[in-house]
Design a protein around this motif. Structure first.
Motif, PDB file in Angstrom:
ATOM      1  N   PHE A  79      -7.597  14.801 -43.106  1.00  0.00           N
ATOM      2  CA  PHE A  79      -8.138  15.098 -42.937  1.00  0.00           C
ATOM      3  C   PHE A  79      -8.271  17.148 -42.994  1.00  0.00           C
ATOM      4  O   PHE A  79      -9.606  17.628 -42.562  1.00  0.00           O
ATOM      5  CB  PHE A  79      -7.712  14.597 -41.051  1.00  0.00           C
ATOM      6  N   ALA A  80      -7.123  17.779 -42.523  1.00  0.00           N
ATOM      7  CA  ALA A  80      -6.468  19.126 -42.790  1.00  0.00           C
ATOM      8  C   ALA A  80      -7.119  19.747 -44.552  1.00  0.00           C
ATOM      9  O   ALA A  80      -8.145  20.800 -44.040  1.00  0.00           O
ATOM     10  CB  ALA A  80      -5.231  19.352 -42.737  1.00  0.00           C
ATOM     11  N   VAL A  81      -7.270  18.521 -45.191  1.00  0.00           N
ATOM     12  CA  VAL A  81      -7.997  19.129 -46.784  1.00  0.00           C
ATOM     13  C   VAL A  81      -9.723  18.903 -46.058  1.00  0.00           C
ATOM     14  O   VAL A  81     -10.692  19.921 -46.606  1.00  0.00           O
ATOM     15  CB  VAL A  81      -7.779  18.196 -47.882  1.00  0.00           C
ATOM     16  N   PHE A  82     -10.264  17.591 -45.624  1.00  0.00           N
ATOM     17  CA  PHE A  82     -11.159  17.259 -45.461  1.00  0.00           C
ATOM     18  C   PHE A  82     -12.317  18.880 -44.753  1.00  0.00           C
ATOM     19  O   PHE A  82     -13.000  18.933 -45.349  1.00  0.00           O
ATOM     20  CB  PHE A  82     -11.605  16.120 -44.916  1.00  0.00           C
ATOM     21  N   VAL A  83     -11.576  18.815 -43.392  1.00  0.00           N
ATOM     22  CA  VAL A  83     -12.482  20.192 -43.157  1.00  0.00           C
ATOM     23  C   VAL A  83     -12.272  21.186 -43.463  1.00  0.00           C
ATOM     24  O   VAL A  83     -13.054  22.391 -43.078  1.00  0.00           O
ATOM     25  CB  VAL A  83     -11.829  20.155 -41.066  1.00  0.00           C
ATOM     26  N   ALA A  84     -11.553  22.025 -44.382  1.00  0.00           N
ATOM     27  CA  ALA A  84     -11.669  23.027 -44.694  1.00  0.00           C
ATOM     28  C   ALA A  84     -12.751  23.105 -45.467  1.00  0.00           C
ATOM     29  O   ALA A  84     -13.346  24.858 -45.909  1.00  0.00           O
ATOM     30  CB  ALA A  84     -10.776  23.167 -46.437  1.00  0.00           C
ATOM     31  N   PHE A  85     -13.349  22.548 -46.127  1.00  0.00           N
ATOM     32  CA  PHE A  85     -15.209  22.112 -46.965  1.00  0.00           C
ATOM     33  C   PHE A  85     -16.372  22.077 -45.811  1.00  0.00           C
ATOM     34  O   PHE A  85     -17.244  21.894 -45.653  1.00  0.00           O
ATOM     35  CB  PHE A  85     -14.992  21.200 -47.268  1.00  0.00           C
ATOM     36  N   ILE A  86     -15.582  22.387 -44.555  1.00  0.00           N
ATOM     37  CA  ILE A  86     -16.806  21.963 -43.103  1.00  0.00           C
ATOM     38  C   ILE A  86     -17.330  23.827 -42.345  1.00  0.00           C
ATOM     39  O   ILE A  86     -15.569  23.730 -42.370  1.00  0.00           O
ATOM     40  CB  ILE A  86     -17.110  21.204 -42.527  1.00  0.00           C
ATOM     41  N   PRO A  87     -17.727  24.762 -42.963  1.00  0.00           N
ATOM     42  CA  PRO A  87     -18.380  25.575 -41.894  1.00  0.00           C
ATOM     43  C   PRO A  87     -17.459  24.982 -40.177  1.00  0.00           C
ATOM     44  O   PRO A  87     -18.018  24.146 -39.538  1.00  0.00           O
ATOM     45  CB  PRO A  87     -19.244  25.809 -42.063  1.00  0.00           C
ATOM     46  N   PHE A  88     -16.237  25.795 -39.389  1.00  0.00           N
ATOM     47  CA  PHE A  88     -16.192  25.668 -38.176  1.00  0.00           C
ATOM     48  C   PHE A  88     -14.903  24.050 -38.674  1.00  0.00           C
ATOM     49  O   PHE A  88     -14.283  23.694 -37.897  1.00  0.00           O
ATOM     50  CB  PHE A  88     -16.914  25.591 -36.823  1.00  0.00           C
ATOM     51  N   GLY A  89     -15.099  23.561 -39.258  1.00  0.00           N
ATOM     52  CA  GLY A  89     -13.815  22.599 -39.449  1.00  0.00           C
ATOM     53  C   GLY A  89     -12.906  22.621 -38.942  1.00  0.00           C
ATOM     54  O   GLY A  89     -11.672  22.288 -38.226  1.00  0.00           O
ATOM     55  N   ASN A  90     -11.978  24.026 -39.939  1.00  0.00           N
ATOM     56  CA  ASN A  90     -10.765  24.262 -39.519  1.00  0.00           C
ATOM     57  C   ASN A  90     -10.190  24.801 -37.951  1.00  0.00           C
ATOM     58  O   ASN A  90      -9.055  24.460 -37.606  1.00  0.00           O
ATOM     59  CB  ASN A  90     -10.411  25.672 -40.238  1.00  0.00           C
ATOM     60  N   PHE A  91     -11.030  25.227 -37.481  1.00  0.00           N
ATOM     61  CA  PHE A  91     -11.328  25.406 -35.960  1.00  0.00           C
ATOM     62  C   PHE A  91     -11.113  24.334 -34.863  1.00  0.00           C
ATOM     63  O   PHE A  91     -10.277  24.255 -34.331  1.00  0.00           O
ATOM     64  CB  PHE A  91     -12.352  26.518 -35.920  1.00  0.00           C
ATOM     65  N   ILE A  92     -12.045  23.278 -35.518  1.00  0.00           N
ATOM     66  CA  ILE A  92     -12.132  22.208 -34.532  1.00  0.00           C
ATOM     67  C   ILE A  92     -10.486  21.294 -35.059  1.00  0.00           C
ATOM     68  O   ILE A  92     -10.145  20.991 -33.956  1.00  0.00           O
ATOM     69  CB  ILE A  92     -12.856  21.283 -34.397  1.00  0.00           C
ATOM     70  N   TYR A  93     -10.355  21.000 -36.356  1.00  0.00           N
ATOM     71  CA  TYR A  93      -8.483  19.992 -36.738  1.00  0.00           C
ATOM     72  C   TYR A  93      -7.772  21.594 -36.042  1.00  0.00           C
ATOM     73  O   TYR A  93      -6.518  20.912 -35.436  1.00  0.00           O
ATOM     74  CB  TYR A  93      -8.917  20.769 -38.241  1.00  0.00           C
ATOM     75  N   ASP A  94      -7.126  22.634 -35.721  1.00  0.00           N
ATOM     76  CA  ASP A  94      -6.595  23.704 -34.988  1.00  0.00           C
ATOM     77  C   ASP A  94      -6.962  23.325 -33.197  1.00  0.00           C
ATOM     78  O   ASP A  94      -5.727  23.292 -33.239  1.00  0.00           O
ATOM     79  CB  ASP A  94      -6.850  25.405 -34.761  1.00  0.00           C
ATOM     80  N   VAL A  95      -7.464  22.614 -32.565  1.00  0.00           N
ATOM     81  CA  VAL A  95      -7.176  22.504 -31.592  1.00  0.00           C
ATOM     82  C   VAL A  95      -6.894  21.026 -30.917  1.00  0.00           C
ATOM     83  O   VAL A  95      -5.666  20.877 -29.946  1.00  0.00           O
ATOM     84  CB  VAL A  95      -8.757  21.980 -30.848  1.00  0.00           C
ATOM     85  N   PHE A  96      -6.537  20.123 -31.936  1.00  0.00           N
ATOM     86  CA  PHE A  96      -5.604  19.014 -32.478  1.00  0.00           C
ATOM     87  C   PHE A  96      -4.494  19.317 -32.955  1.00  0.00           C
ATOM     88  O   PHE A  96      -3.692  19.284 -31.808  1.00  0.00           O
ATOM     89  CB  PHE A  96      -6.128  17.675 -33.223  1.00  0.00           C
ATOM     90  N   LEU A  97      -3.898  20.341 -33.722  1.00  0.00           N
ATOM     91  CA  LEU A  97      -2.729  21.106 -33.622  1.00  0.00           C
ATOM     92  C   LEU A  97      -1.701  21.408 -32.443  1.00  0.00           C
ATOM     93  O   LEU A  97      -0.908  21.763 -31.864  1.00  0.00           O
ATOM     94  CB  LEU A  97      -2.633  21.533 -35.163  1.00  0.00           C
ATOM     95  N   LYS A  98      -2.661  22.165 -31.962  1.00  0.00           N
ATOM     96  CA  LYS A  98      -2.401  23.201 -31.047  1.00  0.00           C
ATOM     97  C   LYS A  98      -1.740  22.145 -29.768  1.00  0.00           C
ATOM     98  O   LYS A  98      -0.913  22.334 -28.989  1.00  0.00           O
ATOM     99  CB  LYS A  98      -3.210  24.505 -30.701  1.00  0.00           C
ATOM    100  N   LYS A  99      -2.779  21.211 -29.347  1.00  0.00           N
ATOM    101  CA  LYS A  99      -2.629  20.363 -28.457  1.00  0.00           C
ATOM    102  C   LYS A  99      -1.259  19.188 -28.893  1.00  0.00           C
ATOM    103  O   LYS A  99      -0.090  19.021 -27.806  1.00  0.00           O
ATOM    104  CB  LYS A  99      -3.361  19.701 -28.022  1.00  0.00           C
TER     105      LYS A  99
END
Length: 501
Positions: A79-99
């Motif tokens: 998923f970390a690789v996948f979101v890198a190709f989607i605009p704003f995907g990294n920021f959504i994934y970061d919310v999960f990581l922070k929690k």
């Protein structure tokens, strides 16, 4: 102390490099691209693309480091690789990581994970070439026909590297072969920066293919010898997921980065990855290698038994099918009136389905069912898929066909590896995997080049490929009839014993 823990935390590095990657992607798409196409300022894309590429490399390294140290389920790295190709995907994934970051614990680095990453590197090296090599060849003066030959010579020299790797692995152990091959492959990737002529590119392709062919047999031999007998099926499925992820990420990365920077720059980033793996391999495996006795590295006589031959045949057919698909699918899509972009997303569909089956609980199937059954399901599914692709005339049908192809790949890849492991001993497995991946390379050459010699319509070529694959399913059952009779007899005897008891 808290600050030190944050600086060394894998999640910390993953979060910050992910945010940087997300920001650089938005700058590239939202600022640099409009400057190029609206304000006629192409240099903006060159600069932003180069910066984004460098940040993506750091992000990819952070993903690998996190996977190795946290050892979470590999789907989160995917998923970390996948979101890198989607605009704003990294920021959504970061919310999960922070929690979730406080729930993760750092674990010792298992050596087997390094082998998985080396396999990922090998196939990233391969798949990054696919979208860019033919156009790079023509850019230095090659004709269309000569460009095709330059693309294919990599697989040809792979054969000799594969075979030599098998011999050296049985004689000297996987550690030495992996170190030499990682270093030489990294060096050969950097040679593309010096290319100024067709002759020079041809020589570099030969060198790159040969040294690249050394890695995989040694890596797979190490994995097979370190895995428990009852886990070989699921382990091979798990290994296949790294191949599948590389098949998804590699073409997308090279296609995007080459358009923004250059083909040699793409290969240089892969070379940096390989050199880092070379250094890590020396650090982690040197002590283990020093403890290995000479007796353990002596080689037995390699025997071409039934299981080995079927495994080699499966390797050839798998890559023959892959080569045919890579050659025919873009032509078929173009003939239907679709853009070339559809070809890329269709190939991604097959990779996504295969990776899903490898990573989900379905991978336990490969420990429970016979490799011959898995072999037949996989080969049959791929054969039927090839036939249906030739008849499909809409995008929806093509996606369905490629999903079926992904199912076939997911069953066939672990099966042929398991057949090879069961038919060999640890002391002959290096040679076995050397020949095994040589048949991989031969299959690619025959599948992509052999079909091109046929003067028939594209649907007919798909039909021929499908019939060949499905026909081999019958041959597999014919040759393994004694095996199935023995299994049935054992089951009946077991039931009778329970009844009498």
């Amino acid at each position: 102390m808290k600050a030190i823990r944050l600086l060394t935390s894998p999640i910390h590095w993953l979060r910050w490099t992910g945010i940087a990657d997300g920001v650089s992607l938005l700058v590239l798409l939202g600022i640099a691209m409009p400057l190029k196409y609206i304000a006629n300022y192409p240099y903006a894309v060159t600069v932003a693309g180069s910066v984004h590429g460098c940040i993506f490399i750091l992000y990819a390294l952070a993903i690998i480091y996190t996977q190795v140290r946290i050892q979470w389920h590999v789907k989160w790295s995917f998923f970390a690789v996948f979101v890198a190709f989607i605009p704003f995907g990294n920021f959504i994934y970061d919310v999960f990581l922070k929690k979730q970051q406080n729930t993760f614990t750092i674990k010792p680095i298992p050596k087997i994970w390094l082998i998985y990453i080396i396999i990922f590197f090998t196939f990233i090296d391969l798949f990054t070439q696919l979208p860019v090599m033919s156009t790079f060849a023509t850019s230095v003066g090659a004709t269309t026909m000569l460009a095709g030959f330059i693309v294919g010579v990599y697989s040809f020299t792979n054969i000799f590297g594969n075979i030599l790797s098998g011999v050296l692995t049985d004689r000297y152990g996987a550690f030495i072969v992996l170190c030499i091959s990682l270093l030489t492959t990294s060096i050969s990737l950097n040679l593309y920066n010096a290319i100024t002529s067709v002759e020079g590119l041809f020589i570099v392709r030969c060198i790159h293919g040969f040294f690249g062919g050394l890695i995989v047999p040694a890596a797979f031999t190490y994995l097979a010898n370190q895995t428990k007998n009852d886990r070989h099926g699921s382990q091979n499925a798990f290994t296949g997921s790294f191949v599948g992820i590389a098949a998804i990420v590699g073409p997308a990365y090279s296609g995007i980065m080459a358009s923004k920077t250059s083909v040699p720059f793409v290969f240089m980033t892969v070379a940096i990855f390989g050199f880092l793996l070379f250094l890590i391999t020396i650090l982690l495996f040197k002590k283990q290698q020093a403890q290995a006795s000479t007796k353990e590295l002596q080689s037995d006589k390699f025997i071409f038994n039934q299981g080995v031959i079927q495994s080699f045949a499966g390797a050839f057919l798998l890559m023959f099918s892959q080569g045919a698909l890579a050659y025919l699918l873009p032509l078929h899509v173009e003939a239907l009136g679709y853009s070339s972009r559809l070809s890329g997303t269709l190939l991604s569909m097959f990779g996504i389905v295969a990776v899903a089956l490898f990573l989900l609980p379905t991978n336990k199937l490969f420990d429970r069912i016979s490799p011959f059954i898995s072999f037949s399901i996989g080969l049959g599914s791929m054969g039927v898929s090839q036939i249906l692709i030739g008849q499909a005339n809409t995008a929806a049908l093509l996606y369905a066909c490629l999903a079926l192809y992904g199912v076939g790949f997911a069953f066939l890849f672990p099966a042929i590896n398991l057949l090879l492991i069961q038919a060999t001993t640890p002391k002959t497995r290096g040679k076995a995997y050397g020949y095994f991946y040589a048949f991989f390379s031969i299959g690619v050459i025959v599948g992509s080049s052999g079909l091109g010699l046929l003067t028939v319509a594209i649907p007919v070529q798909f039909l021929i490929t499908g019939i060949l694959l499905t026909s081999c399913v019958g041959i597999v059952f014919m040759f393994n009839k004694p095996y199935h009779v023995i299994k049935k007899t054992r089951r009946l005897a077991s039931r009778q014993a329970k009844t009498e008891g």
